[in-house]
Design a protein around this motif. Structure first.
Motif, PDB file in Angstrom:
ATOM      1  N   LEU A 227      -3.522   9.309  13.060  1.00 30.93           N
ATOM      2  CA  LEU A 227      -2.174   9.094  12.533  1.00 30.93           C
ATOM      3  C   LEU A 227      -1.842  10.070  11.406  1.00 30.93           C
ATOM      4  O   LEU A 227      -0.725  10.581  11.331  1.00 30.93           O
ATOM      5  CB  LEU A 227      -2.020   7.655  12.058  1.00 30.93           C
ATOM      6  CG  LEU A 227      -1.986   6.599  13.157  1.00 30.93           C
ATOM      7  CD1 LEU A 227      -1.948   5.204  12.559  1.00 30.93           C
ATOM      8  CD2 LEU A 227      -0.809   6.826  14.073  1.00 30.93           C
TER       9      LEU A 227
ATOM     10  N   ARG B 226       1.132  12.854  11.482  1.00 32.83           N
ATOM     11  CA  ARG B 226       2.165  12.923  10.444  1.00 32.83           C
ATOM     12  C   ARG B 226       2.285  14.336   9.884  1.00 32.83           C
ATOM     13  O   ARG B 226       3.362  14.780   9.532  1.00 32.83           O
ATOM     14  CB  ARG B 226       1.866  11.964   9.292  1.00 32.83           C
ATOM     15  CG  ARG B 226       1.933  10.509   9.634  1.00 32.83           C
ATOM     16  CD  ARG B 226       3.286   9.984   9.684  1.00 32.83           C
ATOM     17  NE  ARG B 226       3.963  10.173   8.417  1.00 32.83           N
ATOM     18  CZ  ARG B 226       5.101   9.624   8.121  1.00 32.83           C
ATOM     19  NH1 ARG B 226       5.682   8.837   8.974  1.00 32.83           N
ATOM     20  NH2 ARG B 226       5.667   9.851   6.976  1.00 32.83           N
ATOM     21  N   LYS B 227       1.153  15.044   9.794  1.00 32.82           N
ATOM     22  CA  LYS B 227       1.176  16.410   9.260  1.00 32.82           C
ATOM     23  C   LYS B 227       1.688  17.415  10.283  1.00 32.82           C
ATOM     24  O   LYS B 227       2.432  18.326   9.943  1.00 32.82           O
ATOM     25  CB  LYS B 227      -0.229  16.839   8.810  1.00 32.82           C
ATOM     26  CG  LYS B 227      -0.748  16.091   7.633  1.00 32.82           C
ATOM     27  CD  LYS B 227      -0.055  16.561   6.395  1.00 32.82           C
ATOM     28  CE  LYS B 227      -0.639  15.859   5.192  1.00 32.82           C
ATOM     29  NZ  LYS B 227       0.014  16.248   3.976  1.00 32.82           N
TER      30      LYS B 227
ATOM     31  N   PRO C  90       5.887  15.815  12.293  1.00 33.90           N
ATOM     32  CA  PRO C  90       6.607  14.830  11.469  1.00 33.90           C
ATOM     33  C   PRO C  90       7.851  14.260  12.130  1.00 33.90           C
ATOM     34  O   PRO C  90       8.177  13.098  11.920  1.00 33.90           O
ATOM     35  CB  PRO C  90       6.961  15.620  10.204  1.00 33.90           C
ATOM     36  CG  PRO C  90       6.898  17.039  10.597  1.00 33.90           C
ATOM     37  CD  PRO C  90       5.887  17.132  11.696  1.00 33.90           C
TER      38      PRO C  90
ATOM     39  N   THR D 296       6.676  11.486  14.684  1.00 25.30           N
ATOM     40  CA  THR D 296       6.253  10.246  14.040  1.00 25.30           C
ATOM     41  C   THR D 296       7.425   9.548  13.349  1.00 25.30           C
ATOM     42  O   THR D 296       7.442   8.324  13.281  1.00 25.30           O
ATOM     43  CB  THR D 296       5.130  10.511  13.032  1.00 25.30           C
ATOM     44  OG1 THR D 296       5.545  11.508  12.108  1.00 25.30           O
ATOM     45  CG2 THR D 296       3.865  10.957  13.741  1.00 25.30           C
ATOM     46  N   SER D 297       8.397  10.318  12.879  1.00 20.47           N
ATOM     47  CA  SER D 297       9.582   9.705  12.287  1.00 20.47           C
ATOM     48  C   SER D 297      10.371   8.940  13.346  1.00 20.47           C
ATOM     49  O   SER D 297      10.865   7.830  13.087  1.00 20.47           O
ATOM     50  CB  SER D 297      10.450  10.770  11.640  1.00 20.47           C
ATOM     51  OG  SER D 297      11.574  10.195  11.044  1.00 20.47           O
TER      52      SER D 297
ATOM     53  N   PRO E 100      11.912   5.135   8.321  1.00 20.47           N
ATOM     54  CA  PRO E 100      11.611   6.437   7.730  1.00 20.47           C
ATOM     55  C   PRO E 100      12.663   6.820   6.702  1.00 20.47           C
ATOM     56  O   PRO E 100      13.820   6.401   6.793  1.00 20.47           O
ATOM     57  CB  PRO E 100      11.624   7.397   8.917  1.00 20.47           C
ATOM     58  CG  PRO E 100      12.373   6.709   9.984  1.00 20.47           C
ATOM     59  CD  PRO E 100      12.261   5.232   9.729  1.00 20.47           C
TER      60      PRO E 100
END
Length: 99
Positions: free
Chosen positions: A21, A25-26, A29, A32-33, A61
């Motif tokens: 995860l 996210r890195k 982005p 994942t948003s 988010p």
């Protein structure tokens, strides 16, 4: 399978899932948003339990405000500003042949 071994596998699985995860996210982005927004919408519907709606609100988010101070970096126009008085020099790349 013993209980200790099962607990060990569960802890390792949770650590791997958390690492995946963080990497997502890195590296992705926007993806994942979108996932967080979809989960937030599903949890925060009328008629759901209060604790589930609270989780849904927490999962929302952060929205970009469109100003350069929010650090969203979606447009690519915002950059890190050097400190006042700092001299910024661009160093050229040097390509050296392998030996």
């Amino acid at each position: 399978m013993s209980t200790g071994l099962l607990a060990q596998y569960l802890l390792i699985g949770l650590a791997v899932l958390g690492s995946v995860l963080i990497v997502l996210r890195k590296l992705a982005p926007q993806l994942t948003s979108r996932w967080l927004a979809a989960a937030s919408i599903r949890c925060n519907q009328p008629g759901r339990a209060a604790w589930l709606r609270a989780v849904g609100r927490r999962l929302q988010p952060k929205q970009a405000t469109g100003d350069c101070s929010d650090g969203c970096s979606t447009c690519g126009a915002c950059g890190t500003k050097p400190p006042a008085g700092a001299k910024v020099e661009a160093t050229p790349l040097e390509f050296r042949p392998r030996k």
